[in-house]
Design a protein around this motif. Structure first.
Motif, PDB file in Angstrom:
ATOM      1  N   ASP A   1      27.933  78.900  99.912  1.00 32.98           N
ATOM      2  CA  ASP A   1      26.374  78.770 100.681  1.00 32.98           C
ATOM      3  C   ASP A   1      25.343  78.294  99.582  1.00 32.98           C
ATOM      4  O   ASP A   1      25.528  78.720  97.849  1.00 32.98           O
TER       5      ASP A   1
ATOM      6  N   SER B   1      26.950  69.877 108.915  1.00 37.93           N
ATOM      7  CA  SER B   1      26.582  70.784 107.470  1.00 37.93           C
ATOM      8  C   SER B   1      25.007  70.881 106.892  1.00 37.93           C
ATOM      9  O   SER B   1      23.854  71.643 106.888  1.00 37.93           O
TER      10      SER B   1
ATOM     11  N   LEU C   1      21.397  73.198 107.250  1.00 37.12           N
ATOM     12  CA  LEU C   1      21.290  73.278 106.046  1.00 37.12           C
ATOM     13  C   LEU C   1      19.383  73.237 106.456  1.00 37.12           C
ATOM     14  O   LEU C   1      19.178  73.777 105.693  1.00 37.12           O
TER      15      LEU C   1
ATOM     16  N   ALA D   1      24.533  82.152 107.178  1.00 35.34           N
ATOM     17  CA  ALA D   1      24.749  81.731 105.430  1.00 35.34           C
ATOM     18  C   ALA D   1      26.385  80.655 106.072  1.00 35.34           C
ATOM     19  O   ALA D   1      26.567  80.607 107.486  1.00 35.34           O
TER      20      ALA D   1
END
Length: 146
Positions: free
Chosen positions: A15, A39, A43, A55
């Motif tokens: 992470d 991802s 994020l 995370a």
């Protein structure tokens, strides 16, 4: 450039933290495992919402399952009992079926595995950019809210 010349392939990417700061591993309650473009969506949403107890780990190698690296990464979050595989693909496509069969045996005690994905479908795409965007927003919301 340094990643290409001085680094090596890593089957699981750690992470990156929130706002440049690493996460407090003890405060993390949920871990999202994913691969590929989703991802970045996860994020970005986490950063925008200021979430610091989830995370996001990126699995770069799906087969063979990098069990040792995954366990090592998950050990950084001892209080995270929820582990989710997040994928853009429908539930009956993508890596979820492989992960559902192989990952639970590797998880540390006390951690459960679930999925966040689009509903099962005969087609990998909805065929409409607007519907895709709405589904993607819903997918990301569910990854943090479940």
């Amino acid at each position: 450039m340094q990643d290409f010349t001085e680094e090596r392939f890593r089957p699981v990417l750690a992470d990156p933290g929130v706002g440049g700061d690493p996460l407090d591993g003890g405060a993390v309650r949920r871990v999202l495992l994913c691969s590929g473009k989703v991802s970045y969506d996860l994020l970005a949403a986490r950063e925008a919402q200021g979430i610091d107890d989830v995370a996001v780990l990126r699995v770069e190698q799906l087969y063979p399952l990098p069990a040792g690296e995954l366990v090592e990464a998950l050990d950084r979050y001892p209080n995270a009992s929820e582990v989710f595989w997040v994928q853009e693909e429908p539930a009956n496509m993508g890596a979820w079926q492989f992960m559902a069969v192989n990952l639970p045996a590797e998880l540390p005690a006390g951690k459960t595995l679930s999925a966040v994905s689009r509903k099962a479908s005969a087609s990998p795409a909805v065929g409409s950019a607007k519907i895709h965007e709405a589904e993607q927003k819903d997918l990301v919301t569910r990854a943090f809210a479940q």
